[in-house]
Design a protein around this motif. Structure first.
Motif, PDB file in Angstrom:
ATOM      1  N   ASP A  63       0.827  -1.205   0.000  1.00 25.02           N
ATOM      2  CA  ASP A  63       0.000   0.000   0.000  1.00 25.02           C
ATOM      3  C   ASP A  63       0.865   1.260   0.000  1.00 25.02           C
ATOM      4  O   ASP A  63       0.555   2.235  -0.689  1.00 25.02           O
ATOM      5  N   GLN A  64       1.967   1.229   0.761  1.00 25.63           N
ATOM      6  CA  GLN A  64       2.882   2.372   0.773  1.00 25.63           C
ATOM      7  C   GLN A  64       3.520   2.573  -0.595  1.00 25.63           C
ATOM      8  O   GLN A  64       3.693   3.705  -1.047  1.00 25.63           O
ATOM      9  N   LEU A  65       3.850   1.477  -1.256  1.00 25.81           N
ATOM     10  CA  LEU A  65       4.459   1.579  -2.583  1.00 25.81           C
ATOM     11  C   LEU A  65       3.467   2.136  -3.595  1.00 25.81           C
ATOM     12  O   LEU A  65       3.833   2.943  -4.449  1.00 25.81           O
ATOM     13  N   ALA A  66       2.208   1.742  -3.478  1.00 25.98           N
ATOM     14  CA  ALA A  66       1.177   2.297  -4.370  1.00 25.98           C
ATOM     15  C   ALA A  66       0.992   3.791  -4.094  1.00 25.98           C
ATOM     16  O   ALA A  66       0.887   4.598  -5.023  1.00 25.98           O
ATOM     17  N   ALA A  67       0.961   4.166  -2.812  1.00 29.56           N
ATOM     18  CA  ALA A  67       0.840   5.587  -2.462  1.00 29.56           C
ATOM     19  C   ALA A  67       2.078   6.361  -2.914  1.00 29.56           C
ATOM     20  O   ALA A  67       1.973   7.496  -3.385  1.00 29.56           O
ATOM     21  N   ALA A 116      -5.110  -8.918  -4.185  1.00 30.04           N
ATOM     22  CA  ALA A 116      -5.552  -7.522  -4.294  1.00 30.04           C
ATOM     23  C   ALA A 116      -4.397  -6.551  -4.083  1.00 30.04           C
ATOM     24  O   ALA A 116      -4.257  -5.564  -4.820  1.00 30.04           O
ATOM     25  N   SER A 117      -3.545  -6.819  -3.094  1.00 25.10           N
ATOM     26  CA  SER A 117      -2.401  -5.936  -2.850  1.00 25.10           C
ATOM     27  C   SER A 117      -1.431  -5.939  -4.020  1.00 25.10           C
ATOM     28  O   SER A 117      -0.907  -4.894  -4.408  1.00 25.10           O
ATOM     29  N   MET A 121      -0.446  -2.786  -6.479  1.00 24.24           N
ATOM     30  CA  MET A 121       0.946  -2.374  -6.667  1.00 24.24           C
ATOM     31  C   MET A 121       1.326  -2.411  -8.142  1.00 24.24           C
ATOM     32  O   MET A 121       1.985  -1.502  -8.645  1.00 24.24           O
ATOM     33  N   ARG A 122       0.903  -3.457  -8.848  1.00 28.12           N
ATOM     34  CA  ARG A 122       1.204  -3.542 -10.289  1.00 28.12           C
ATOM     35  C   ARG A 122       0.565  -2.376 -11.037  1.00 28.12           C
ATOM     36  O   ARG A 122       1.185  -1.779 -11.925  1.00 28.12           O
TER      37      ARG A 122
END
Length: 181
Positions: A63-67, A116-117, A121-122
């Motif tokens: 989630d941090q990487l997506a943000a 889902a995570s 991220m992808r």
């Protein structure tokens, strides 16, 4: 969740974070429970499968990487944003030995707790890639799935003792191959 259950959950995650970082994704669940000071049944009540435990460990990082991808979109040039995200992806995966195989399998399995995570991220990486492609600074013959596979491969290399010291260099080589300017 009751206070004692929340305490056990948090303790299990804290211990699992350390044990998985040291021993890898196949670390003994019995050891994790013992080091957390709870019974194996308590671990399984919170995390019915190894994958559920890995998902809980990795979700925050994913989630941090997506943000972070969203931050990079607004604060960096398209090429720099993509290269930074790729480096951060590989560095994040390096914190958990052996997790790359689970992550790569989960992206293809909608029933996986990690699915889902991984998809989120992808998608974040794909947005950065599309932005760089639109700006004319990234190859147009790759897509988000290719980028995710390359990032996974680079993360896997970080797990290999014989090349781990060269992992950052190899990330640079791959980023240079993706970026055209």
């Amino acid at each position: 969740m009751r206070a004692d259950a929340r305490k056990n959950y948090d303790q299990l995650l804290a211990v699992a974070r350390v044990v998985v970082a040291e021993q890898g994704a196949d670390a003994s669940l019995r050891d994790i429970a013992r080091k957390a000071g709870v019974g194996l049944g308590t671990l399984y009540r919170h995390f019915p499968t190894r994958e559920a435990l890995l998902e809980a460990l990795l979700r925050a990082g994913f989630d941090q990487l997506a943000a972070r991808a969203s931050e990079l979109e607004s604060s960096s040039s398209p090429g720099d944003a993509l290269a930074s995200w790729l480096r951060e992806f590989v560095a994040g995966a390096a914190g958990y030995r052996g997790v790359v195989a689970s992550m790569m399998a989960a992206i293809e399995d909608p029933e996986s707790a990690l699915h889902a995570s991984c998809v989120t991220m992808r998608a974040a990486g794909a947005r950065l890639l599309a932005r760089a492609q639109a700006a004319g600074v990234a190859r147009t013959d790759i897509d988000g799935a290719d980028l995710f596979a390359l990032a996974g491969a680079l993360a896997w290399l970080g797990d290999q003792p014989s090349v781990a010291s060269r992992a950052d260099h190899l990330v640079g080589v791959i980023a240079g191959a993706i970026l055209t300017n």
